[in-house]
Design an enzyme around this catalytic site. Structure first.
Site, PDB file in Angstrom:
ATOM      1  CE1 TYR A  75      -3.059  -2.861   1.319  1.00 23.92           C
ATOM      2  CE2 TYR A  75      -4.426  -1.336  -0.507  1.00 23.92           C
ATOM      3  CZ  TYR A  75      -4.447  -2.658  -0.193  1.00 23.92           C
ATOM      4  OH  TYR A  75      -5.718  -3.274   0.055  1.00 23.92           O
ATOM      5  CG  HIS A 130     -14.189  -1.484  -3.393  1.00 25.49           C
ATOM      6  ND1 HIS A 130     -13.477  -1.777  -4.635  1.00 25.49           N
ATOM      7  CD2 HIS A 130     -15.236  -2.095  -3.129  1.00 25.49           C
ATOM      8  CE1 HIS A 130     -14.528  -2.081  -4.937  1.00 25.49           C
ATOM      9  NE2 HIS A 130     -15.449  -3.136  -4.054  1.00 25.49           N
ATOM     10  CB  CYS A 138      -7.315   2.151  15.160  1.00 23.84           C
ATOM     11  SG  CYS A 138      -7.533   1.187  16.606  1.00 23.84           S
TER      12      CYS A 138
HETATM   13  C1  BV8 Z   1     -18.008  -8.725  -0.408  1.00 21.23           C
HETATM   14  C2  BV8 Z   1      -9.457  -2.094  -2.153  1.00 21.23           C
HETATM   15  C3  BV8 Z   1     -19.584  -9.826   0.967  1.00 21.23           C
HETATM   16  C4  BV8 Z   1      -8.457  -2.708  -2.023  1.00 21.23           C
HETATM   17  C5  BV8 Z   1     -10.867  -4.616  -4.101  1.00 21.23           C
HETATM   18  C6  BV8 Z   1     -15.125 -15.504  -2.307  1.00 21.23           C
HETATM   19  C7  BV8 Z   1     -14.408 -15.584  -0.852  1.00 21.23           C
HETATM   20  C8  BV8 Z   1     -14.540 -14.082  -0.373  1.00 21.23           C
HETATM   21  C9  BV8 Z   1     -15.592 -12.936  -1.347  1.00 21.23           C
HETATM   22  C10 BV8 Z   1     -15.749 -13.657  -2.852  1.00 21.23           C
HETATM   23  C11 BV8 Z   1     -15.420 -15.401  -2.886  1.00 21.23           C
HETATM   24  N1  BV8 Z   1     -16.030 -14.719  -4.707  1.00 21.23           N
HETATM   25  C12 BV8 Z   1     -16.658 -13.707  -4.902  1.00 21.23           C
HETATM   26  C13 BV8 Z   1     -16.042 -12.938  -3.357  1.00 21.23           C
HETATM   27  C14 BV8 Z   1     -16.674 -11.955  -3.546  1.00 21.23           C
HETATM   28  C15 BV8 Z   1     -15.417 -10.810  -3.945  1.00 21.23           C
HETATM   29  C16 BV8 Z   1     -15.370 -10.809  -5.259  1.00 21.23           C
HETATM   30  O1  BV8 Z   1     -16.007 -10.597  -6.024  1.00 21.23           O
HETATM   31  N2  BV8 Z   1     -14.310 -11.768  -6.079  1.00 21.23           N
HETATM   32  C17 BV8 Z   1     -14.141 -11.708  -6.961  1.00 21.23           C
HETATM   33  C18 BV8 Z   1     -12.369 -11.428  -7.452  1.00 21.23           C
HETATM   34  C19 BV8 Z   1     -14.100 -12.835  -7.739  1.00 21.23           C
HETATM   35  N3  BV8 Z   1     -15.939  -9.738  -3.300  1.00 21.23           N
HETATM   36  C20 BV8 Z   1     -15.528  -9.652  -2.258  1.00 21.23           C
HETATM   37  O2  BV8 Z   1     -15.294  -9.913  -1.312  1.00 21.23           O
HETATM   38  C21 BV8 Z   1     -15.674  -7.993  -1.887  1.00 21.23           C
HETATM   39  N4  BV8 Z   1     -16.766  -8.389  -0.584  1.00 21.23           N
HETATM   40  O3  BV8 Z   1     -18.932  -9.672  -1.305  1.00 21.23           O
HETATM   41  O4  BV8 Z   1     -18.497  -8.891   0.730  1.00 21.23           O
HETATM   42  C22 BV8 Z   1     -19.004 -11.468   0.871  1.00 21.23           C
HETATM   43  C23 BV8 Z   1     -18.463 -11.386   2.802  1.00 21.23           C
HETATM   44  C24 BV8 Z   1     -17.237 -12.426   2.967  1.00 21.23           C
HETATM   45  C25 BV8 Z   1     -17.360 -13.927   2.245  1.00 21.23           C
HETATM   46  C26 BV8 Z   1     -17.793 -13.418   1.043  1.00 21.23           C
HETATM   47  C27 BV8 Z   1     -18.542 -12.537   0.218  1.00 21.23           C
HETATM   48  C28 BV8 Z   1     -15.237  -6.675  -1.558  1.00 21.23           C
HETATM   49  C29 BV8 Z   1     -14.862  -6.407  -2.892  1.00 21.23           C
HETATM   50  C30 BV8 Z   1     -13.488  -5.510  -3.145  1.00 21.23           C
HETATM   51  C31 BV8 Z   1     -12.524  -6.023  -2.992  1.00 21.23           C
HETATM   52  N5  BV8 Z   1     -12.019  -4.651  -3.343  1.00 21.23           N
HETATM   53  N6  BV8 Z   1     -10.166  -2.746  -4.164  1.00 21.23           N
HETATM   54  C32 BV8 Z   1      -7.974  -2.310  -3.133  1.00 21.23           C
HETATM   55  O5  BV8 Z   1      -7.840  -1.887  -3.808  1.00 21.23           O
HETATM   56  O6  BV8 Z   1      -6.560  -2.590  -2.222  1.00 21.23           O
HETATM   57  S1  BV8 Z   1     -11.606  -4.306  -5.404  1.00 21.23           S
HETATM   58  C33 BV8 Z   1      -9.968  -4.157  -6.308  1.00 21.23           C
HETATM   59  O7  BV8 Z   1     -10.798  -4.832  -7.710  1.00 21.23           O
HETATM   60  C34 BV8 Z   1     -10.792  -2.944  -6.662  1.00 21.23           C
HETATM   61  O8  BV8 Z   1     -10.823  -1.770  -5.630  1.00 21.23           O
HETATM   62  C35 BV8 Z   1     -10.624  -2.642  -8.058  1.00 21.23           C
HETATM   63  O9  BV8 Z   1     -11.105  -1.512  -8.238  1.00 21.23           O
HETATM   64  C36 BV8 Z   1     -11.806  -3.685  -8.265  1.00 21.23           C
HETATM   65  C37 BV8 Z   1     -12.066  -4.245  -9.429  1.00 21.23           C
HETATM   66  O10 BV8 Z   1     -10.914  -4.544 -10.384  1.00 21.23           O
HETATM   67  P1  BV8 Z   1     -11.471  -3.329 -11.709  1.00 21.23           P
HETATM   68  O11 BV8 Z   1     -11.703  -2.127 -11.161  1.00 21.23           O
HETATM   69  O12 BV8 Z   1     -12.207  -3.478 -12.698  1.00 21.23           O
HETATM   70  O13 BV8 Z   1      -9.707  -3.386 -12.478  1.00 21.23           O
HETATM   71  P2  BV8 Z   1      -9.537  -3.955 -13.454  1.00 21.23           P
HETATM   72  O14 BV8 Z   1      -8.101  -3.826 -13.410  1.00 21.23           O
HETATM   73  O15 BV8 Z   1      -9.386  -5.414 -12.953  1.00 21.23           O
HETATM   74  O16 BV8 Z   1      -9.707  -3.336 -14.582  1.00 21.23           O
HETATM   75  C38 BV8 Z   1      -9.603  -2.874 -15.534  1.00 21.23           C
HETATM   76  C39 BV8 Z   1     -10.539  -2.714 -15.978  1.00 21.23           C
HETATM   77  O17 BV8 Z   1      -9.984  -1.486 -17.460  1.00 21.23           O
HETATM   78  C40 BV8 Z   1      -9.946  -3.546 -17.399  1.00 21.23           C
HETATM   79  O18 BV8 Z   1     -11.396  -4.135 -18.749  1.00 21.23           O
HETATM   80  C41 BV8 Z   1      -9.392  -2.913 -19.170  1.00 21.23           C
HETATM   81  O19 BV8 Z   1      -9.743  -3.704 -19.634  1.00 21.23           O
HETATM   82  C42 BV8 Z   1     -10.234  -1.494 -18.515  1.00 21.23           C
HETATM   83  N7  BV8 Z   1      -9.062  -0.314 -18.961  1.00 21.23           N
HETATM   84  C43 BV8 Z   1      -7.624  -0.227 -19.058  1.00 21.23           C
HETATM   85  N8  BV8 Z   1      -6.947   0.936 -19.694  1.00 21.23           N
HETATM   86  C44 BV8 Z   1      -8.061   1.105 -19.564  1.00 21.23           C
HETATM   87  C45 BV8 Z   1      -9.537   0.289 -19.566  1.00 21.23           C
HETATM   88  N9  BV8 Z   1     -10.613   1.320 -19.807  1.00 21.23           N
HETATM   89  C46 BV8 Z   1     -11.377   2.679 -20.413  1.00 21.23           C
HETATM   90  N10 BV8 Z   1      -9.429   3.201 -20.352  1.00 21.23           N
HETATM   91  C47 BV8 Z   1      -8.449   2.855 -20.862  1.00 21.23           C
HETATM   92  N11 BV8 Z   1      -7.055   3.494 -20.734  1.00 21.23           N
HETATM   93 ZN    ZN Z   2      -7.499   3.399  17.548  1.00 27.33          ZN
END
Ligand code: BV8
Ligand code: ZN
Length: 260
Positions: A75, A130, A138
């Site tokens: 981070y 997010h 904390c």
């Molecule tokens: C939740 C913050 C309820 C941190 C992020 C198994 C176990 C546990 C959970 C899960 C599971 N299976 C599924 C889940 C749910 C999980 C999930 O969705 N997993 C996915 C991977 C399958 N979600 C969660 O856990 C969420 N919470 O569900 O709570 C729960 C509770 C307990 C147990 C189960 C469920 C929390 C999700 C939040 C995670 N935190 N970020 C940090 O940033 O360090 S997510 C992270 O990915 C970022 O926030 C980011 O924004 C997000 C999505 O990625 P993108 O933004 O789309 O970026 P990416 O690189 O992927 O894509 C870029 C895109 O831009 C591409 O399409 C590319 O083509 C395009 N691009 C590139 N250049 C350009 C462009 N487009 C236009 N112009 C350009 N120039």
């Molecule tokens: Zn504290």
């Protein structure tokens, strides 16, 4: 079809402009792609790895419990990289639209603070699903603090600590497996359900619940317009999929109508 800028057919740009102009409520869902042209590494693109670690392996409570120093090192690196980045034309055009138009709201998955940096009014403030790279929380008392400082991840003892109770502080972001803030998610769901258009910009649409917001608009009878350089799971169900970079396409479809 005569191509518009960035190779997007003119007719598609005009149709997007019409849909956006006619909608009473517009919700914009952005992902890392909207910040790509500002130099912020995306999660799953070429820059999606850090020292051979995958984001999904580091952005979890277990990773932080196991090795808070490594997670803070990641981070701290991201904070240093993002601090040098400035909003691009897509952030600026979205902020202008959110300021000038009622019912135009930005919801972002990004933690890079670039929508906030581009905002010239409270209405242009994006809903941050997010959390933020530039805020700590904390691990014991939950106190939050804005924090843009360099992170000293040379040892666990020197990691960021809570000013109030002295416990270890963490990045104030939502990790995989953690629930989003219910108030923030509730507001995003309401915005998406009420929107006549959901404009999805630069997200791989893999992370839920964020990626599901566009479906709420579509199921409520609204239109989904996707701007991306590649196909995503949303492309097939989108009303319009505009293929090209956000910084070129977003200003084009949001530009105020040329004076007749
Ligand atoms: C939740 C913050 C309820 C941190 C992020 C198994 C176990 C546990 C959970 C899960 C599971 N299976 C599924 C889940 C749910 C999980 C999930 O969705 N997993 C996915 C991977 C399958 N979600 C969660 O856990 C969420 N919470 O569900 O709570 C729960 C509770 C307990 C147990 C189960 C469920 C929390 C999700 C939040 C995670 N935190 N970020 C940090 O940033 O360090 S997510 C992270 O990915 C970022 O926030 C980011 O924004 C997000 C999505 O990625 P993108 O933004 O789309 O970026 P990416 O690189 O992927 O894509 C870029 C895109 O831009 C591409 O399409 C590319 O083509 C395009 N691009 C590139 N250049 C350009 C462009 N487009 C236009 N112009 C350009 N120039
Ligand atoms: Zn504290």
């Amino acid at each position: 079809m005569t191509p518009g800028m960035a190779g997007v057919p003119r007719a598609a740009v005009d149709r997007a402009r019409r849909l956006l102009g006619e909608a009473e409520h517009v919700v914009v869902l952005t992902g890392a792609g909207v910040s790509a042209e500002s130099g912020v590494p995306t999660f799953r693109g070429p820059g999606g790895l850090w020292k051979e670690h995958r984001a999904e392996d580091l952005a979890t409570p277990n990773a932080f419990a196991r090795d808070p120093r490594l997670v803070w090192e990641w981070y701290g690196w991201r904070r240093r990289v993002v601090r040098q980045c400035v909003p691009n034309a897509a952030h600026v055009a979205l902020a202008a639209a959110a300021s000038d138009r009622d019912g135009f709201r930005i919801v972002t998955q990004n933690v890079d603070g670039l929508h906030a940096a581009a905002a010239s009014s409270p209405e242009a403030q994006a809903l941050e699903l997010h959390g933020s790279l530039f805020r700590t929380r904390c691990t014991r008392c939950g106190e939050r603090r804005d924090d843009r400082a360099d992170v000293d991840a040379s040892s666990v003892e020197r990691l960021p600590r809570c000013r109030s109770c002295g416990a270890l502080a963490r990045p104030d972001v939502v990790w995989f497996g953690e629930s989003l803030d219910p108030d923030v998610l509730g507001e995003a769901v309401e915005l998406a359900s009420d929107a006549g258009v959901c404009l999805v910009v630069g997200t791989s649409a893999l992370v839920h619940p964020a990626a599901g917001l566009a479906d709420l608009t579509r199921r409520a009878g609204g239109d989904v317009i996707e701007i991306n350089v590649a196909d995503t799971p949303l492309t097939g169900s989108a009303t319009l999929a505009l293929r090209g970079p956000a910084a070129a396409i977003v200003p084009e479809i949001l530009a105020p109508a040329a004076l007749e």
